[in-house]
Write a protein that holds these residues in place. Structure first.
Motif, mmCIF file in Angstrom:
data_model
loop_
_atom_site.group_PDB
_atom_site.id
_atom_site.type_symbol
_atom_site.label_atom_id
_atom_site.label_comp_id
_atom_site.label_asym_id
_atom_site.label_seq_id
_atom_site.Cartn_x
_atom_site.Cartn_y
_atom_site.Cartn_z
ATOM 1 N N PHE A 1 21.172 -12.634 -1.525
ATOM 2 C CA PHE A 1 20.709 -11.641 -2.501
ATOM 3 C C PHE A 1 19.208 -11.488 -2.337
ATOM 4 C CE2 PHE A 1 20.538 -15.436 -5.475
ATOM 5 C CZ PHE A 1 19.172 -15.412 -5.754
ATOM 6 N N ALA A 2 18.694 -10.328 -2.757
ATOM 7 C CA ALA A 2 17.260 -10.061 -2.644
ATOM 8 C C ALA A 2 16.811 -9.266 -3.856
ATOM 9 C CB ALA A 2 16.954 -9.288 -1.367
ATOM 10 N N PHE A 3 15.536 -9.372 -4.144
ATOM 11 C CA PHE A 3 14.979 -8.521 -5.206
ATOM 12 C C PHE A 3 13.510 -8.258 -4.902
ATOM 13 C CE2 PHE A 3 14.655 -12.945 -6.565
ATOM 14 C CZ PHE A 3 13.322 -13.064 -6.913
ATOM 15 N N GLY A 4 12.993 -7.194 -5.493
ATOM 16 C CA GLY A 4 11.574 -6.857 -5.327
ATOM 17 C C GLY A 4 11.032 -6.378 -6.654
ATOM 18 N N MET A 5 9.848 -6.888 -7.001
ATOM 19 C CA MET A 5 9.325 -6.683 -8.356
ATOM 20 C C MET A 5 7.824 -6.383 -8.254
ATOM 21 S SD MET A 5 10.195 -9.406 -11.319
ATOM 22 C CE MET A 5 9.775 -10.796 -10.287
ATOM 23 N N HIS B 1 0.641 -4.894 -5.932
ATOM 24 C CA HIS B 1 1.220 -6.185 -5.539
ATOM 25 C C HIS B 1 2.703 -6.255 -5.888
ATOM 26 C CE1 HIS B 1 -3.072 -6.793 -5.939
ATOM 27 N NE2 HIS B 1 -2.943 -7.695 -4.987
ATOM 28 N N GLN B 2 3.442 -6.880 -5.001
ATOM 29 C CA GLN B 2 4.870 -7.097 -5.263
ATOM 30 C C GLN B 2 5.204 -8.551 -5.011
ATOM 31 O OE1 GLN B 2 7.075 -4.480 -2.623
ATOM 32 N NE2 GLN B 2 7.147 -2.878 -4.185
ATOM 33 N N VAL B 3 6.351 -8.952 -5.538
ATOM 34 C CA VAL B 3 6.912 -10.225 -5.106
ATOM 35 C C VAL B 3 8.365 -9.970 -4.734
ATOM 36 C CG1 VAL B 3 7.422 -10.978 -7.474
ATOM 37 C CG2 VAL B 3 7.310 -12.657 -5.619
ATOM 38 N N TYR C 1 0.817 -1.219 0.000
ATOM 39 C CA TYR C 1 0.000 0.000 0.000
ATOM 40 C C TYR C 1 0.847 1.263 0.000
ATOM 41 C CZ TYR C 1 -3.480 -3.401 1.453
ATOM 42 O OH TYR C 1 -4.294 -4.493 1.505
ATOM 43 N N ARG C 2 0.492 2.204 -0.863
ATOM 44 C CA ARG C 2 1.112 3.534 -0.823
ATOM 45 C C ARG C 2 0.084 4.568 -1.266
ATOM 46 N NH1 ARG C 2 7.006 2.272 -3.653
ATOM 47 N NH2 ARG C 2 7.304 0.358 -2.464
ATOM 48 N N ALA C 3 0.136 5.744 -0.678
ATOM 49 C CA ALA C 3 -0.839 6.787 -1.013
ATOM 50 C C ALA C 3 -0.456 7.433 -2.339
ATOM 51 C CB ALA C 3 -0.893 7.826 0.102
ATOM 52 N N PRO D 1 18.268 1.051 0.949
ATOM 53 C CA PRO D 1 18.872 0.948 2.284
ATOM 54 C C PRO D 1 19.146 -0.502 2.684
ATOM 55 C CG PRO D 1 16.860 2.302 2.314
ATOM 56 C CD PRO D 1 16.938 1.661 0.960
ATOM 57 N N PHE D 2 18.357 -1.441 2.132
ATOM 58 C CA PHE D 2 18.450 -2.840 2.607
ATOM 59 C C PHE D 2 19.375 -3.714 1.774
ATOM 60 C CE2 PHE D 2 15.037 -2.831 -0.466
ATOM 61 C CZ PHE D 2 14.231 -1.755 -0.081
ATOM 62 N N THR D 3 20.012 -3.139 0.754
ATOM 63 C CA THR D 3 20.976 -3.928 -0.030
ATOM 64 C C THR D 3 22.255 -3.125 -0.246
ATOM 65 O OG1 THR D 3 19.730 -3.170 -1.966
ATOM 66 C CG2 THR D 3 19.437 -5.460 -1.323
ATOM 67 N N GLU D 4 23.370 -3.840 -0.351
ATOM 68 C CA GLU D 4 24.657 -3.209 -0.628
ATOM 69 C C GLU D 4 25.572 -4.239 -1.268
ATOM 70 O OE1 GLU D 4 25.466 -0.040 -0.498
ATOM 71 O OE2 GLU D 4 27.378 -0.635 -1.352
ATOM 72 N N SER E 1 17.094 -4.737 -6.779
ATOM 73 C CA SER E 1 17.738 -5.926 -6.238
ATOM 74 C C SER E 1 19.076 -5.569 -5.607
ATOM 75 C CB SER E 1 17.972 -6.944 -7.351
ATOM 76 O OG SER E 1 18.914 -6.407 -8.278
ATOM 77 N N GLY E 2 19.738 -6.559 -5.045
ATOM 78 C CA GLY E 2 21.071 -6.328 -4.511
ATOM 79 C C GLY E 2 21.482 -7.416 -3.538
ATOM 80 N N MET E 3 22.661 -7.211 -2.929
ATOM 81 C CA MET E 3 23.131 -8.130 -1.890
ATOM 82 C C MET E 3 22.590 -7.634 -0.551
ATOM 83 S SD MET E 3 24.746 -10.348 -3.595
ATOM 84 C CE MET E 3 25.474 -11.309 -2.264
HETATM 85 N N1 DAH Z 1 11.311 -2.822 -1.564
HETATM 86 C C1 DAH Z 1 11.662 -2.108 -2.756
HETATM 87 C C2 DAH Z 1 10.465 -1.254 -3.183
HETATM 88 O O1 DAH Z 1 9.406 -1.454 -2.751
HETATM 89 C C3 DAH Z 1 11.989 -3.049 -3.865
HETATM 90 C C4 DAH Z 1 13.247 -3.812 -3.620
HETATM 91 C C5 DAH Z 1 14.463 -3.299 -4.073
HETATM 92 C C6 DAH Z 1 13.242 -5.005 -2.932
HETATM 93 C C7 DAH Z 1 15.638 -3.975 -3.855
HETATM 94 C C8 DAH Z 1 14.422 -5.710 -2.720
HETATM 95 C C9 DAH Z 1 15.619 -5.174 -3.181
HETATM 96 O O2 DAH Z 1 14.447 -6.886 -2.069
HETATM 97 O O3 DAH Z 1 16.768 -5.880 -2.962
HETATM 98 O O4 DAH Z 1 10.646 -0.374 -3.995
#
Ligand code: DAH
Length: 357
Positions: A308-312, A211-213, A198-200, A254-257, A287-289
């Motif tokens: 590693f992580a990513f968000g889509m 929705h995200q994954v 959710y975002r305004a 902030p959560f990846t480097e 994405s990122g480490m």
């Molecule tokens: N949480 C970020 C967003 O909502 C997307 C994202 C970016 C997730 C980098 C991740 C990541 O896990 O590594 O825009």
């Protein structure tokens, strides 16, 4: 009497349809029908005559009624025979299934994404949509003063006056499920976390709920190379193309480097998106480490493990894959739209049967 019998039985036998039969019935047995009039004449006869003619007339009347009924049944039978002869049913033909509702593109794409990552050994984890700000922000290395908090257009839950616990928020991304999964399952770990966020924000490409994954892999010796391979495999399978070029652009979360935003090569020739060819680039994910502080918040020792992580955006990749121009339509519940863009209820996406048949 014999003349009457011959006339009417003859006419009945020759009748070709029900209308003719009805005419014959009226002529013989109607109010002014010939047999009816004869019955009325019985009253004027002498008792002796009546004894002879009464039973005979009654028998004739019964005989005509029976003949009419028999002929009517015979006509109906032959009408049925005729219909059966010309219009027969081929019971060996396949049934025509009636559509009982349809699967929303978001559900479809969530299933497709899940099937692809399941094939690479990722489980599915879920978290609550109402989060504490610790999971949504602090644990992801977004402290209170961090600009990302302000940028996210967060919905804050109401707190009663005098209640000064930190607020709950509607989660602004699926990243907090990274923390929950690490705390639940420990390392090593491979999960995707699909769900609503959710975002305004509201325009053609933004809705307040979308929705995200999230993806997260934690193990010893995890590197960007594996992130790149996993994402390439995913994009090829999801867009159903043999080859696709990805571009990793340095970015910041902030959560990846280090952090990277990922674009796919595409073309927009004739307004039609084609993935894997052309001179355009389309951003599809971040994405990122995983940042050491985030691993720590998840109870994992960053000197032993990396991730590693990513968000889509699920809605976004659904729009791209299925050519859906306006995000807001996803949530309008317009039946015509749902019938057009929906998927058959019983076709579960799978890698072997095809994702989007
Ligand atoms: N949480 C970020 C967003 O909502 C997307 C994202 C970016 C997730 C980098 C991740 C990541 O896990 O590594 O825009």
């Amino acid at each position: 009497m014999d003349d009457l019998r011959n006339t009417y039985l003859g006419q009945i036998a020759a009748a070709k349809d029900e209308a003719t039969l009805e005419d014959i019935r009226l002529a013989a047995l109607g109010k002014k029908g010939e047999i009816s009039l004869k019955m009325r004449e019985l009253g004027k006869m002498s008792p002796e005559e009546r004894q002879i003619f009464g039973p005979k007339l009654n028998a004739l009347k019964d005989e005509v009624i029976a003949a009419l009924a028999a002929k009517k049944a015979a006509l109906a039978d032959s009408a049925l025979d005729a219909r059966l002869a010309e219009g027969w049913l081929d019971v060996t033909k396949p049934a025509r299934p009636r559509r009982m509702g349809s699967i929303h593109p978001i559900s479809q794409v969530t299933e497709e994404v899940t099937a692809i990552f399941a094939d690479m050994g990722f489980g599915v984890a879920e978290g609550p949509r109402v989060e504490t700000d610790w999971y949504n922000f602090d644990a992801l290395n977004i402290p209170g003063h961090h600009p990302a908090r302000a940028e996210m257009d967060t919905f804050y839950m109401h707190r009663a006056a005098g209640d000064d616990r930190p607020p709950h928020v509607l989660r602004t991304h699926t990243s907090p499920v990274q923390i929950r999964s690490m705390l639940d399952q420990g390392a090593p770990l491979r999960v995707i976390c699909p769900g609503g966020v959710y975002r305004a924000d509201y325009d053609q490409t933004h809705t307040p709920m979308f929705h995200q994954v999230e993806g997260l892999a934690v193990d010893k010796d995890i590197s960007m190379a594996q992130l790149k391979w996993v994402l390439e495999e995913f994009v090829k399978a999801f867009f159903e193309v043999d080859d696709v070029e990805l571009r990793f652009r340095a970015s910041h979360f902030p959560f990846t480097e280090p952090s990277a935003e990922v674009d796919i090569r595409c073309s927009w020739d004739g307004g039609q998106l084609k993935v894997g060819e052309g001179d355009d680039w389309l951003e599809i994910l971040g994405s990122g480490m995983v940042h050491p502080k985030v691993l720590q918040a998840g109870g994992i020792d960053p000197t032993q493990y990396q991730g590693f992580a990513f968000g889509m955006g699920i809605d976004r990749i659904a729009m791209l894959k299925y050519g859906i121009p306006d995000l807001r339509a996803f949530f309008d519940s317009d039946l015509r739209w749902l019938r057009h863009y929906g998927f058959a209820a019983l076709d579960m996406p799978s890698l072997h049967a095809g994702l989007s048949r």
